[in-house]
Scaffold this motif. Structure first.
Motif, short mmCIF file in Angstrom:
data_model
loop_
_atom_site.label_atom_id
_atom_site.label_comp_id
_atom_site.label_asym_id
_atom_site.label_seq_id
_atom_site.Cartn_x
_atom_site.Cartn_y
_atom_site.Cartn_z
N GLY A 29 -0.26 14.53 26.49
CA GLY A 29 0.88 15.66 26.68
C GLY A 29 1.46 15.75 27.75
O GLY A 29 2.13 16.95 27.78
N LYS A 30 1.25 15.16 28.91
CA LYS A 30 1.96 15.55 30.18
C LYS A 30 2.74 14.23 30.61
O LYS A 30 2.21 13.15 30.25
N PRO A 31 3.64 14.53 31.40
CA PRO A 31 4.37 13.25 31.84
C PRO A 31 3.52 12.43 32.81
O PRO A 31 2.69 12.94 33.54
N LEU A 32 3.53 11.21 32.65
CA LEU A 32 2.63 10.50 33.42
C LEU A 32 3.03 10.41 34.76
O LEU A 32 4.30 10.19 35.37
N VAL A 33 2.03 10.56 35.68
CA VAL A 33 2.51 10.23 37.13
C VAL A 33 1.56 9.21 37.51
O VAL A 33 0.20 9.39 37.80
N TYR A 34 1.89 8.16 37.83
CA TYR A 34 1.18 7.04 38.04
C TYR A 34 1.07 6.80 39.37
O TYR A 34 1.81 6.29 40.36
N LEU A 35 -0.18 6.87 39.91
CA LEU A 35 -0.38 6.73 41.37
C LEU A 35 -1.54 5.90 41.78
O LEU A 35 -2.66 6.11 42.39
N ASP A 36 -1.68 4.46 41.07
CA ASP A 36 -2.62 3.49 41.14
C ASP A 36 -1.91 2.22 41.38
O ASP A 36 -2.47 1.40 40.68
N SER A 37 -0.76 2.13 41.97
CA SER A 37 -0.27 0.77 42.23
C SER A 37 -0.97 -0.06 43.10
O SER A 37 -0.38 -1.28 43.19
N ALA A 38 -2.07 0.43 43.95
CA ALA A 38 -2.70 -0.54 44.86
C ALA A 38 -3.68 -1.19 43.96
O ALA A 38 -4.08 -2.30 44.17
N ASN A 39 -3.83 -0.82 42.55
CA ASN A 39 -4.74 -1.30 41.57
C ASN A 39 -3.84 -2.46 40.85
O ASN A 39 -4.22 -3.63 40.63
N THR A 40 -2.88 -1.90 40.18
CA THR A 40 -1.91 -2.71 39.57
C THR A 40 -0.30 -2.45 39.78
O THR A 40 -0.34 -1.04 39.41
N GLY A 41 0.50 -2.97 40.17
CA GLY A 41 2.00 -2.36 39.79
C GLY A 41 2.47 -2.27 38.60
O GLY A 41 2.33 -3.21 37.77
N GLN A 42 3.65 -1.27 38.41
CA GLN A 42 3.89 -1.48 37.08
C GLN A 42 5.32 -2.45 37.08
O GLN A 42 5.78 -2.89 38.18
N LYS A 43 5.67 -2.84 35.84
CA LYS A 43 6.73 -4.11 35.80
C LYS A 43 7.90 -3.48 35.49
O LYS A 43 8.24 -2.64 34.31
N PRO A 44 8.98 -3.86 36.01
CA PRO A 44 10.21 -3.37 35.81
C PRO A 44 10.82 -4.23 34.33
O PRO A 44 10.15 -5.12 34.09
N ALA A 45 11.77 -3.66 33.76
CA ALA A 45 12.24 -4.34 32.74
C ALA A 45 12.93 -5.97 32.72
O ALA A 45 12.36 -6.71 31.81
N GLN A 46 13.24 -6.01 33.90
CA GLN A 46 13.82 -7.32 34.39
C GLN A 46 12.68 -8.54 34.33
O GLN A 46 12.70 -9.56 33.96
N VAL A 47 11.44 -8.02 34.60
CA VAL A 47 10.17 -9.12 34.64
C VAL A 47 9.49 -9.11 33.22
O VAL A 47 9.40 -10.19 32.62
N ILE A 48 9.58 -8.08 32.56
CA ILE A 48 9.18 -7.92 31.12
C ILE A 48 9.92 -9.02 30.37
O ILE A 48 9.53 -9.97 29.49
N GLU A 49 11.54 -8.80 30.50
CA GLU A 49 12.41 -9.72 29.84
C GLU A 49 12.17 -11.25 30.13
O GLU A 49 12.76 -11.93 29.57
N ALA A 50 12.04 -11.39 31.38
CA ALA A 50 11.80 -12.83 31.90
C ALA A 50 10.71 -13.34 30.96
O ALA A 50 10.79 -14.67 30.55
N VAL A 51 9.79 -12.72 31.13
CA VAL A 51 8.67 -13.24 30.22
C VAL A 51 8.75 -13.49 28.72
O VAL A 51 8.59 -14.40 28.03
#
Length: 413
Positions: A29-51
């Motif tokens: 119920g809270k806005p996601l604050v993603y502070l774990d990019s050293a673990n894995t980075g999030q993917k932009p739509a451009q990457v998702i769409e390429a796949v």
């Protein structure tokens, strides 16, 4: 939109953040604050769409078919190799595509080190290494009779370079070092380190997992022998990565895995192997994943790695200041040059409990030993929490992170 020419403070970071669908969601119920990019980075739509586009319109195996789909798949796959080579400033024919840094380092361990090391030889690793840059060398040492030496860190989390260089004695054949520590954020002076090793005839392996997503890279200028990266940390899909190696090493190294694609001809009397890098790429690769990684290289390059580094340094400085002003917080690692990674603990809370409570506030941080047991032992703790920032994070998210810590501290009092 290509904003590479714009300075970091002129880039519309809020617009760029909109490229990342997952950052719009809520957790608990809270806005996601993603502070774990050293673990894995999030993917932009451009990457998702390429796949997605590959699977919808071009799906076929590579290097095996002359039909249209096979040609399209092969062209796109090899195009991704070229994009990644440009991103790293290396030659494409020196770049082995693989599942990530762990595979890449094991490839060096079993194909370069295992046939060459012998009793009396030594390998140097540093205190801050990820397990992926420790365990393969231990396995090789056990099988060859070589020994492991450890380069230590100082109280700030910087490598003790004087001690490190003192370890580089004639019996040392290989030095393995992280470009950027995944726990401390320490940016090691790998160019100087590799220069000192090369003077002594020591082969160098650099773990670039935490460097490639966050700072401009010129692997050729570093002067190492091997450089390993992981694609999923740099906005690409999981199961992708690469090993760059000097051509003379690739030509001299035997294949690590046997099977399709890594051969020119197979007879029962013997096999003729393919040329490097293909002789190290047995079997069907993660074609769609690498096409996505190529798209990630395009995406990061369009923003500009200088701009990404500047943005993340601003976030790091702000978050460090806010944490320093928060009572009961201990930060691990204050290196002179540091990437946007903060490992920390809150007084009275175990790291796992702290991460669980922060998650209930929508804040995602990593907890545990971070695949760096020897570093945890150095600091005398079983685990830490780690907040790792990327260019798609905001200063408002830092404030939400600090507010969540304050709420956790109230619960603990």
């Amino acid at each position: 939109m290509n904003q590479a020419a714009a300075p970091a403070d002129a880039i519309d970071w809020a617009r760029i953040r909109e490229d990342f669908p997952v950052l719009r969601r809520e957790v608990h119920g809270k806005p996601l604050v993603y502070l774990d990019s050293a673990n894995t980075g999030q993917k932009p739509a451009q990457v998702i769409e390429a796949v997605d586009d590959f699977f919808r319109h071009h799906n076929a195996n590579v290097s095996r078919a002359v039909h249209a789909l096979g040609t399209e798949a092969t062209d796109a796959y090899e195009g991704a190799r070229r994009k990644l080579a440009k991103f790293l400033n290396v030659r494409g024919d020196e770049l082995v595509l693989c599942s990530g840094t762990t595979f890449a380092i094991n490839l060096v361990a079993y194909s370069w080190a295992l046939p060459r090391l012998q009793p009396g030889d030594a390998i140097v690793v540093t205190r801050m290494e990820h397990h992926a840059n420790i365990v393969p060398w231990q396995l090789v040492a056990e099988r060859t009779g070589a020994t492991i030496k450890v380069a230590e860190i100082d109280e700030r989390g910087d490598l003790d370079l004087e001690q490190l260089y003192g370890l580089l004695t004639p019996e040392v054949k290989l030095l393995a070092v992280a470009h950027v520590s995944n726990v401390l954020g320490t940016v090691n002076p790998v160019r100087d380190i590799c220069r000192q090793a090369r003077k002594r005839g020591i082969v160098t392996v650099v773990d670039g997992s935490q460097a490639a997503p966050h700072r401009p890279l010129d692997v050729a200028a570093i002067g190492c022998d091997f450089y390993a990266i992981t694609g999923h940390k740099m906005a690409g899909p999981t199961g992708t990565g690469a090993l760059w190696a000097r051509r003379e090493h690739l030509d001299a190294m035997p294949p690590f895995l046997g099977g399709g694609e890594m051969i020119k001809q197979v007879r029962f009397e013997g096999t003729v192997f393919n040329d490097a890098p293909h002789k190290f790429e047995a079997g069907t690769p993660n074609i769609a994943g690498f096409i996505g990684l190529g798209a990630a290289c395009d995406y990061l390059s369009a923003i500009g790695m200088d701009n990404i580094e500047a943005r993340e340094q601003a976030l790091l400085e702000y978050a460090t200041g806010r944490l320093d002003a928060t009572e009961g917080v201990r930060i691990f690692g204050r290196a002179r040059e540091k990437a946007a990674v903060i490992s920390f603990l809150v007084e009275g809370a175990h790291a796992h409990d702290l991460a669980t409570l922060l998650d209930l506030e929508g804040v995602a941080v990593r907890s545990g030993h971070h695949c760096a047991h020897p570093l945890m032992q150095h600091f005398g703790v079983p685990a830490t929490c780690r907040a790792s920032f990327a260019f798609y994070n905001t200063f408002e998210e830092v404030d939400a992170f600090i507010a969540a810590i304050a709420k956790v501290r109230q619960l603990l009092l």
